[in-house]
Enzyme design. Structure first.
Site, mmCIF file in Angstrom:
data_model
loop_
_atom_site.group_PDB
_atom_site.id
_atom_site.type_symbol
_atom_site.label_atom_id
_atom_site.label_comp_id
_atom_site.label_asym_id
_atom_site.label_seq_id
_atom_site.Cartn_x
_atom_site.Cartn_y
_atom_site.Cartn_z
ATOM 1 N N ASP A 1 1.017 -1.214 0.168
ATOM 2 C CA ASP A 1 0.015 0.152 -0.091
ATOM 3 C C ASP A 1 0.874 1.417 -0.151
ATOM 4 O O ASP A 1 1.662 1.575 0.820
ATOM 5 C CB ASP A 1 -0.913 -0.070 1.021
ATOM 6 C CG ASP A 1 -1.953 0.880 1.257
ATOM 7 O OD1 ASP A 1 -1.688 2.001 0.836
ATOM 8 O OD2 ASP A 1 -3.155 0.664 1.496
ATOM 9 N N LEU B 1 0.780 2.696 6.509
ATOM 10 C CA LEU B 1 0.009 2.491 7.604
ATOM 11 C C LEU B 1 -1.075 3.676 7.809
ATOM 12 O O LEU B 1 -0.571 4.789 7.862
ATOM 13 C CB LEU B 1 0.655 2.402 8.981
ATOM 14 C CG LEU B 1 -0.068 2.204 10.023
ATOM 15 C CD1 LEU B 1 -1.255 1.122 9.957
ATOM 16 C CD2 LEU B 1 0.504 1.884 11.562
ATOM 17 N N HIS B 2 -2.420 3.448 7.334
ATOM 18 C CA HIS B 2 -3.497 4.374 7.520
ATOM 19 C C HIS B 2 -4.643 3.844 8.180
ATOM 20 O O HIS B 2 -4.763 2.489 8.395
ATOM 21 C CB HIS B 2 -3.559 5.066 6.206
ATOM 22 C CG HIS B 2 -3.916 4.165 5.139
ATOM 23 N ND1 HIS B 2 -5.273 3.553 4.797
ATOM 24 C CD2 HIS B 2 -3.097 3.344 4.496
ATOM 25 C CE1 HIS B 2 -5.246 2.811 3.911
ATOM 26 N NE2 HIS B 2 -4.102 2.479 3.728
ATOM 27 N N GLY B 3 -5.691 4.338 8.410
ATOM 28 C CA GLY B 3 -6.939 4.046 8.935
ATOM 29 C C GLY B 3 -7.472 2.760 8.279
ATOM 30 O O GLY B 3 -8.083 1.999 8.931
#
Length: 166
Positions: free
Chosen positions: A12, A16-18
């Protein structure tokens, strides 16, 4: 040394995200998110990048930031209790991990945005030749590589998508 308990590996670009925390973290039942990325681990903006990503983790997961090389060197020291979710932002980085001995069997491809020199092969995935080469290297080493943005979606082989879009 026992094999590390790698429950998921995802590409991705946003790292790191929601969505990782809310959707994939819960789906995989991970308790440790390992961001394997040279820039996030050691780059000039690493502290800033790490702060944002730790906030995205919401305190639900242990979070580590390792370079690709450090990941290769230490992954086999992971405790069996650690359910490791490896997060990279390029297929080249995942291929380097696999070639370095990290026992990854599946690579989930989530978000690889369109940029100059890339072609779109799925709604959220655009690739260039370097990306395709990395996926081919992984597949030769026994890693399945599928595009799947959310757990509810049906996974699709990334190389088949790349051939259709060629």
């Amino acid at each position: 040394m026992s094999a590390p308990n790698i429950v998921w590996t995802r590409i991705d670009e946003r790292l790191l995200h929601g969505q990782i925390r809310i959707t994939w973290g819960k789906h995989t039942e991970a308790n440790l998110i390992l961001v394997a990325n040279d820039e996030a681990a050691e780059g000039p903006n690493a502290a800033f990048m790490q702060a944002g990503m730790k906030a995205s983790a919401g305190g639900e997961y242990a979070v580590r930031f390792f370079s690709i090389q450090k990941t290769i060197e230490v992954i086999h020291k992971a405790s069996p209790k650690q359910r490791v979710f490896i997060l990279c932002n390029t297929p080249t980085d995942v291929a380097r991990l696999v070639e370095g001995g990290v026992p990854i069997t599946h690579c989930n491809v989530g978000n690889m945005h369109f940029h100059e020199g890339r072609r779109q092969i799925a709604k959220t995935v655009s690739v260039n030749q370097q990306d395709i080469d990395a996926f081919e290297r992984m597949v030769k080493l026994g890693v399945s590589c599928t595009v799947q943005n959310t757990p509810e979606q049906t996974p699709v082989n990334v190389l088949e998508l790349a051939q259709v879009g060629a």
